[in-house]
Scaffold this motif. Structure first.
Motif, short mmCIF file in Angstrom:
data_model
loop_
_atom_site.label_atom_id
_atom_site.label_comp_id
_atom_site.label_asym_id
_atom_site.label_seq_id
_atom_site.Cartn_x
_atom_site.Cartn_y
_atom_site.Cartn_z
N ARG A 2 0.85 -1.18 0.00
CA ARG A 2 0.00 0.00 0.00
C ARG A 2 0.88 1.23 0.00
NH1 ARG A 2 -1.87 -3.36 3.82
NH2 ARG A 2 -3.84 -4.39 3.40
N VAL A 3 0.35 2.30 -0.51
CA VAL A 3 1.13 3.53 -0.48
C VAL A 3 0.78 4.31 0.78
CG1 VAL A 3 1.54 5.71 -1.65
CG2 VAL A 3 1.23 3.62 -2.97
N ILE A 41 5.75 2.40 -5.74
CA ILE A 41 4.36 2.53 -6.15
C ILE A 41 3.94 3.99 -6.18
CG2 ILE A 41 1.99 1.98 -5.49
CD1 ILE A 41 3.03 -0.66 -4.46
N ALA A 42 4.39 4.74 -5.14
CA ALA A 42 4.07 6.17 -5.12
C ALA A 42 4.67 6.86 -6.33
CB ALA A 42 4.59 6.79 -3.83
N GLU A 49 5.26 5.59 -9.21
CA GLU A 49 4.49 5.23 -10.39
C GLU A 49 3.24 6.11 -10.47
OE1 GLU A 49 4.19 1.01 -10.34
OE2 GLU A 49 3.08 0.96 -12.22
N ILE A 50 2.64 6.34 -9.32
CA ILE A 50 1.39 7.09 -9.31
C ILE A 50 1.60 8.54 -9.73
CG2 ILE A 50 -0.34 8.03 -7.74
CD1 ILE A 50 -0.21 5.27 -6.35
N ILE A 51 2.76 9.12 -9.37
CA ILE A 51 2.97 10.50 -9.79
C ILE A 51 3.55 10.57 -11.20
CG2 ILE A 51 3.19 11.47 -7.48
CD1 ILE A 51 6.23 11.51 -7.99
N ARG A 104 7.68 6.29 -14.95
CA ARG A 104 7.53 4.93 -15.44
C ARG A 104 8.61 4.04 -14.85
NH1 ARG A 104 5.65 4.47 -21.48
NH2 ARG A 104 6.24 2.37 -20.93
#
Lengths: 306, 354
Positions: free
Chosen positions: A305-306, B216-217, B219-221, B224
């Motif tokens: 989870r982030v 993951i963070a 990637e979200i912002i 790539r």
């Protein structure tokens, strides 16, 4: 054609059992404390050296008992001098610390116990036996000492499973493996648990060391079996005891078969100076497997989870 | 008093973004460079060159490379030795098969070859991470080591399996004496360290660091993972490949795959951990430390006049080395770079600590 391949397969499986014995030590420590213990290989060497040298002065059972004491003392020293001071550090720092311990033990073991090649005589039968002579011409050749090693390994795994599932300490160990903080908050002493895990891993190393030592002789290169156990680890998952066993069997059988079946093909194709592909085959096999299933055979799926 | 930044106003964007924004830092770097290019050649002898300066400089390039991958992008790699071997053997084959090629080009191209191999072995990083990846990079180490030992084409069918390099010439200058080798390596190191420093300050480096801190963070912002991770593998392997080529050509002269075995990987990993993860300066400090300590330990019993057999010395060397690693990790897990930063902070206030 089937006979020799089957023979290689059985030989590989029995060697695989010894790999899983080494991998078991890694898994125990990783599960309980999240430390990727690179020193497991040198612990195997150290244990084997202790048994080999002590058995020169004492009868074998006493030598083994003394070696158990030595391994427990070692576990205590590592816990007290290294791990206790590195609590709450990142995984890579702990990993590097065990690399430092590896270097130290390589030097220390050979300074204390000497650096020649020693023998461990466990009184195991040496002559190969033949089985299934009616099915295959000439039968299948099996090394009885490897068979005994496999048996001992099986006993060891069952004992560990009982220890983990039934006893009070085992329950505490599983609790710590699940969640350090929660375990501590219900009153499980972390330091003692870690000490216990390292001691158990030391005893597993002792068994592995005796088996390998009886097979190859006790020498410096024994610490390199750790490198063979690493692909077992990623194949089976870092946190799974059954994974270590199954992974060991797959790797052991796979690399022996590859050497026999794939080796000649590669040599012909690329004009190689000799085979020796078992040095890397296990790794590549494990790597391929990881691409399909990143958490290993039995590893826990990590939910992020982030 | 000496290290005050008060009164140094940044009046332009370029001044604000300079690598060394404080005048004292700039002077310090100038002095170090001057010492390196002029001071060292005045005093050093052959032993110092071949055993201390050249190894430290070459391995600092490797350490910078690994630091980009592990320190900045957070991907632990144990395949450094294998990638160095790729660089060395690529340089050997390039120099052998294409005569009269400029050696700068040879080293650059061997870096490119190592880069391609590095990207190939970096592909699993898109699926796996942490210690699983570390063990997976061992696959590269063992496979490459095996390939250079067994595939005869790489060694030009040498019967012994070891390769030796010929004369190295650059624009008509023969790079044959230790001091010329030293100056050549030093010049390369300066260029490559500067390039690395700028890369990690820029967009690329920031995407690596975002990947390291939380993939993951990141990637979200909009970063790539494919680009960030593989570019880290590419740049890192390029540096490591060049270091391997230099190590083979300028340090060893002739070598076999054993020169690039797994202990080399661990050596470089030690350098960046002791020096400081995610620090270019730390790569240099770590390299110097890891090279100098064994030399010192080797000389120590001799200096103290304790008679010991060579075997005993090497065992004790192992023990002391291992103990020192553990000691340093306990005392300062962030490495020399952190100590350096603390020293600078202290120096800013000195001599009035309030």
């Amino acid at each position: 054609m089937l006979g020799p391949i089957l023979e290689t397969l059985i030989g590989g499986l029995l060697t695989g059992v010894l790999y899983s014995l080494v991998a078991l030590g890694f898994v125990l420590i990783f599960k309980a404390s999240g430390v990727f213990n690179f020193a497991q290989g040198v612990m195997v060497l150290f244990a084997a050296l202790s048994v080999a040298r002590l058995s020169e002065f004492f009868p074998m059972p006493i030598a083994i008992a003394l070696a158990v004491v030595v391994m427990i003392a070692l576990a205590y020293a590592i816990e007290f001098l290294v791990l206790r001071r590195l609590v709450n550090q990142e995984g890579i720092i702990l990993f590097m610390a065990t690399l430092g311990v590896t270097y130290f033990l390589e030097g220390f073991g050979q300074t204390v116990w000497g650096s020649d090649i020693y023998k461990i005589d466990l009184g195991m039968p040496k002559n190969p036996i033949f089985v299934l002579e009616s099915v295959f011409p000439g039968g299948l050749l099996i090394d009885p000492s490897e068979l005994i090693a496999a048996l001992i390994c099986a006993i060891m795994v069952v004992a560990l499973a009982i220890f983990f599932q039934v006893t009070r300490v085992g329950r505490a160990l599983r609790a710590v493996a699940d969640d350090h903080q929660a375990a501590q908050s219900v009153g499980i002493p972390l330091n003692q648990i870690w000490l216990m895990v390292w001691a158990v891993a030391g005893i597993v190393a002792l068994v592995a060391g005796m088996m390998w030592g009886a097979k190859l002789g006790v020498q410096f290169s024994l610490s390199l079996v750790a490198l063979k156990a690493l692909p077992v680890l990623i194949l089976g998952g870092f946190t799974s005891i059954p994974g270590a066993i199954v992974g060991g069997l797959i790797i052991g059988a796979g690399e022996k078969l590859a050497e026999v079946v794939l080796g000649p093909v590669l040599i012909r194709m690329f004009d190689l100076a000799g085979g020796g592909i078992e040095n890397w085959f296990a790794y590549v096999l494990a790597l391929m497997f990881l691409l399909v299933r990143p958490q290993g055979l039995f590893g826990e799926k990590i939910i992020e989870r982030v | 008093m000496l290290y005050r930044e008060a009164g140094q106003f940044k009046t332009s964007y370029s001044a604000d973004q300079a690598i060394f924004s404080i005048a004292q830092d700039r002077w310090f770097v100038m002095i170090v460079l001057l010492l390196g290019f002029v001071g060292v050649p005045l005093v050093a002898n052959q032993y110092l060159y071949t055993e201390v300066f050249i190894p430290v400089l070459i391995l600092s390039i490797a350490a910078i490379g690994l630091n980009i991958l592990t320190g900045y992008c957070g991907q632990v790699s144990l395949g450094t030795g294998g990638f160095m071997a790729v660089g060395a053997y690529a340089a050997y084959n390039l120099a052998l098969r294409i005569p009269d090629m400029n050696f700068i080009l040879v080293f650059a191209l061997s870096g490119v070859v190592a880069m391609l191999v590095g990207v190939l072995f970096g592909l699993p990083s898109l699926r796996i991470k942490g210690f699983y990846l570390a063990v997976a990079t061992l696959a590269a180490q063992f496979f490459l080591e095996w390939a250079f030992a067994r595939v005869k084409w790489f060694t030009n069918y040498a019967p012994s399996g070891s390769v030796a390099v010929g004369k190295i010439e650059l624009f008509g200058f023969a790079i044959d004496t230790p001091d010329r080798k030293y100056l050549f390596v030093l010049a390369l190191v300066v260029v490559m360290a500067l390039a690395a420093k700028n890369m990690v300050r820029g967009r690329l480096g920031r995407s690596w660091m975002a990947m390291r801190d939380m993939d993951i963070a990141a990637e979200i912002i909009g970063i790539r993972p494919l680009n960030a991770k593989l570019s880290a593998f590419a740049v890192s392997s390029f540096y490591i490949g060049v270091a391997g080529a230099l190590w083979g050509f300028l340090r060893l002269g002739s070598w076999e795959p054993l020169a690039f075995d797994i202990n080399r990987s661990f050596q470089v990993l030690f350098m960046i951990i002791i020096g400081g993860l995610g620090s270019i300066l730390g790569s240099f400090l770590g390299a110097a430390f890891i090279i100098l300590v064994p030399i010192f330990l080797n000389q120590l019993p001799h200096l103290l006049g304790i008679p010991l057999s060579t075997a005993a010395v090497s065992h004790i060397e192992f023990m002391v080395f291992g103990a020192m690693i553990v000691f340093f990790l306990i005392v300062e897990p962030n490495g020399f770079a952190r100590l350096w930063a603390i020293a600078k902070e202290k120096l800013r206030l000195w001599p009035f600590p309030y």
